[in-house]
Design a protein around this motif. Sequence first.
Motif, mmCIF file in Angstrom:
data_model
loop_
_atom_site.group_PDB
_atom_site.id
_atom_site.type_symbol
_atom_site.label_atom_id
_atom_site.label_comp_id
_atom_site.label_asym_id
_atom_site.label_seq_id
_atom_site.Cartn_x
_atom_site.Cartn_y
_atom_site.Cartn_z
ATOM 1 N N GLY A 165 7.864 -7.441 -4.729
ATOM 2 C CA GLY A 165 6.534 -7.634 -5.298
ATOM 3 C C GLY A 165 5.846 -6.347 -5.715
ATOM 4 N N TYR A 166 6.198 -5.232 -5.076
ATOM 5 C CA TYR A 166 5.577 -3.959 -5.454
ATOM 6 C C TYR A 166 5.960 -3.519 -6.864
ATOM 7 C CZ TYR A 166 3.707 -3.117 -0.761
ATOM 8 O OH TYR A 166 3.004 -3.195 0.410
ATOM 9 N N ALA A 167 7.000 -4.130 -7.451
ATOM 10 C CA ALA A 167 7.386 -3.809 -8.827
ATOM 11 C C ALA A 167 6.532 -4.557 -9.849
ATOM 12 C CB ALA A 167 8.863 -4.133 -9.038
ATOM 13 N N ARG A 168 5.724 -5.482 -9.400
ATOM 14 C CA ARG A 168 4.844 -6.226 -10.306
ATOM 15 C C ARG A 168 3.849 -5.279 -10.979
ATOM 16 N NH1 ARG A 168 5.874 -11.688 -11.552
ATOM 17 N NH2 ARG A 168 6.916 -12.636 -9.755
ATOM 18 N N ASP A 169 3.413 -5.657 -12.158
ATOM 19 C CA ASP A 169 2.462 -4.842 -12.924
ATOM 20 C C ASP A 169 1.037 -5.131 -12.440
ATOM 21 O OD1 ASP A 169 1.437 -3.090 -14.790
ATOM 22 O OD2 ASP A 169 1.451 -4.568 -16.417
ATOM 23 N N ILE A 170 0.772 -4.703 -11.216
ATOM 24 C CA ILE A 170 -0.537 -4.890 -10.583
ATOM 25 C C ILE A 170 -0.978 -3.523 -10.075
ATOM 26 C CG2 ILE A 170 -1.788 -5.988 -8.679
ATOM 27 C CD1 ILE A 170 0.334 -8.254 -8.778
ATOM 28 N N PRO A 171 -2.175 -3.060 -10.441
ATOM 29 C CA PRO A 171 -2.635 -1.744 -9.972
ATOM 30 C C PRO A 171 -2.606 -1.662 -8.443
ATOM 31 C CG PRO A 171 -4.078 -2.569 -11.687
ATOM 32 C CD PRO A 171 -3.148 -3.702 -11.338
ATOM 33 N N LEU A 172 -2.105 -0.524 -7.940
ATOM 34 C CA LEU A 172 -1.903 -0.347 -6.516
ATOM 35 C C LEU A 172 -2.479 0.996 -6.079
ATOM 36 C CD1 LEU A 172 -0.451 -1.204 -3.840
ATOM 37 C CD2 LEU A 172 1.609 -0.119 -4.756
ATOM 38 N N THR A 173 -3.260 0.964 -5.004
ATOM 39 C CA THR A 173 -3.799 2.186 -4.406
ATOM 40 C C THR A 173 -3.384 2.235 -2.951
ATOM 41 O OG1 THR A 173 -5.725 2.185 -5.875
ATOM 42 C CG2 THR A 173 -5.911 3.468 -3.838
ATOM 43 N N TYR A 174 -2.927 3.403 -2.500
ATOM 44 C CA TYR A 174 -2.599 3.615 -1.094
ATOM 45 C C TYR A 174 -3.631 4.574 -0.518
ATOM 46 C CZ TYR A 174 0.254 4.153 3.107
ATOM 47 O OH TYR A 174 0.713 4.125 4.406
ATOM 48 N N VAL A 175 -4.300 4.150 0.550
ATOM 49 C CA VAL A 175 -5.296 4.983 1.224
ATOM 50 C C VAL A 175 -4.654 5.568 2.472
ATOM 51 C CG1 VAL A 175 -7.571 5.080 2.300
ATOM 52 C CG2 VAL A 175 -7.174 3.554 0.336
ATOM 53 N N ARG A 176 -4.486 6.903 2.474
ATOM 54 C CA ARG A 176 -3.949 7.589 3.646
ATOM 55 C C ARG A 176 -5.089 7.897 4.611
ATOM 56 N NH1 ARG A 176 -0.375 12.009 0.443
ATOM 57 N NH2 ARG A 176 -2.476 12.569 -0.164
ATOM 58 N N THR A 177 -4.849 7.660 5.894
ATOM 59 C CA THR A 177 -5.838 7.986 6.919
ATOM 60 C C THR A 177 -5.338 9.221 7.657
ATOM 61 O OG1 THR A 177 -4.755 6.369 8.366
ATOM 62 C CG2 THR A 177 -6.711 5.631 7.173
ATOM 63 N N SER A 178 -6.065 10.318 7.522
ATOM 64 C CA SER A 178 -5.551 11.623 7.940
ATOM 65 C C SER A 178 -5.521 11.837 9.450
ATOM 66 C CB SER A 178 -6.362 12.740 7.274
ATOM 67 O OG SER A 178 -7.732 12.605 7.575
ATOM 68 N N ARG A 179 -6.262 11.026 10.219
ATOM 69 C CA ARG A 179 -6.268 11.216 11.680
ATOM 70 C C ARG A 179 -5.645 10.030 12.410
ATOM 71 N NH1 ARG A 179 -11.990 12.740 13.721
ATOM 72 N NH2 ARG A 179 -12.548 10.924 12.498
ATOM 73 N N ASP A 180 -4.802 9.294 11.723
ATOM 74 C CA ASP A 180 -4.188 8.087 12.280
ATOM 75 C C ASP A 180 -3.140 8.466 13.320
ATOM 76 O OD1 ASP A 180 -2.772 5.589 12.614
ATOM 77 O OD2 ASP A 180 -3.605 4.973 10.683
ATOM 78 N N GLN A 181 -3.284 7.959 14.548
ATOM 79 C CA GLN A 181 -2.312 8.224 15.609
ATOM 80 C C GLN A 181 -1.220 7.163 15.666
ATOM 81 O OE1 GLN A 181 -2.515 11.077 17.638
ATOM 82 N NE2 GLN A 181 -4.004 11.542 16.051
ATOM 83 N N CYS A 182 -1.507 5.988 15.141
ATOM 84 C CA CYS A 182 -0.554 4.883 15.184
ATOM 85 C C CYS A 182 0.493 5.020 14.077
ATOM 86 C CB CYS A 182 -1.307 3.568 15.052
ATOM 87 S SG CYS A 182 -0.272 2.125 15.261
ATOM 88 N N TYR A 183 0.043 5.358 12.885
ATOM 89 C CA TYR A 183 0.938 5.563 11.740
ATOM 90 C C TYR A 183 0.564 6.905 11.116
ATOM 91 C CZ TYR A 183 4.088 4.060 8.003
ATOM 92 O OH TYR A 183 5.140 3.950 7.133
ATOM 93 N N PRO A 184 1.077 7.994 11.681
ATOM 94 C CA PRO A 184 0.626 9.338 11.310
ATOM 95 C C PRO A 184 0.936 9.706 9.858
ATOM 96 C CG PRO A 184 2.487 9.458 12.816
ATOM 97 C CD PRO A 184 2.104 8.021 12.728
ATOM 98 N N ALA A 185 0.315 10.805 9.429
ATOM 99 C CA ALA A 185 0.354 11.215 8.021
ATOM 100 C C ALA A 185 1.771 11.334 7.473
ATOM 101 C CB ALA A 185 -0.396 12.530 7.853
ATOM 102 N N GLU A 186 2.702 11.864 8.262
ATOM 103 C CA GLU A 186 4.056 12.045 7.734
ATOM 104 C C GLU A 186 4.756 10.711 7.484
ATOM 105 O OE1 GLU A 186 4.285 12.772 12.266
ATOM 106 O OE2 GLU A 186 2.943 13.298 10.606
ATOM 107 N N LEU A 187 4.462 9.701 8.297
ATOM 108 C CA LEU A 187 5.043 8.377 8.060
ATOM 109 C C LEU A 187 4.348 7.687 6.888
ATOM 110 C CD1 LEU A 187 5.667 7.066 11.688
ATOM 111 C CD2 LEU A 187 7.273 8.138 10.106
#
Length: 202
Positions: A165-187
Amino acid sequence: MALGTALTVGTSSPRCWTGETLAVDLPGRGRRADVDLPTVTLADCAAAVVADVEAAGLDDVVLVGHSFAGVTVPRVMDAIPERIRAVVLVAAVVPPDGTRVLDQIDPDVRVAVAESLAGGIYSQGPDAARQMLCNDMDEATARSALDRLVDDSAALLSEPVDLAGYARDIPLTYVRTSRDQCYPAELQERSVKLLDADVETL
């Protein structure tokens, strides 16, 4: 409506969006609490989102997904692309297509997480949850959050993902959370590299 409808999937609060919002109860939660949690699959989660969108008659949706919703959202995008105006992922887990969320977890904790997937249930103990989810909370807020901690379906972590589904022609934004301990920046950065998305950082 000018802003469309923000549809939240996962743990994002609908209170942070303007305009009309619809927070979906995934199988085993809220209105769908009668569903046996160990039987819940990623397809079931996507079907619940699609059902709620269609039942509400929504056709200008900004689909917002947080954390594990990164593996449910593409299935929704594939099922009802004509109803989705844009997608926003907030610190969303997006492993390579055909792999598992479990494969994306920090190797230092992967074994412990795998051991917590007994009987089709993902059960996170309060100590681990406090470390991963409550690191910047005062004690009262942390206790309130931990009191609401619930088990989840193991399939969300152990089932191979379908990202078509990510290949669909639908605008996509990813918001990175810089202090996330559960899913850290490198992941999060690994997830971003798998997507054709605009990127914002909080």
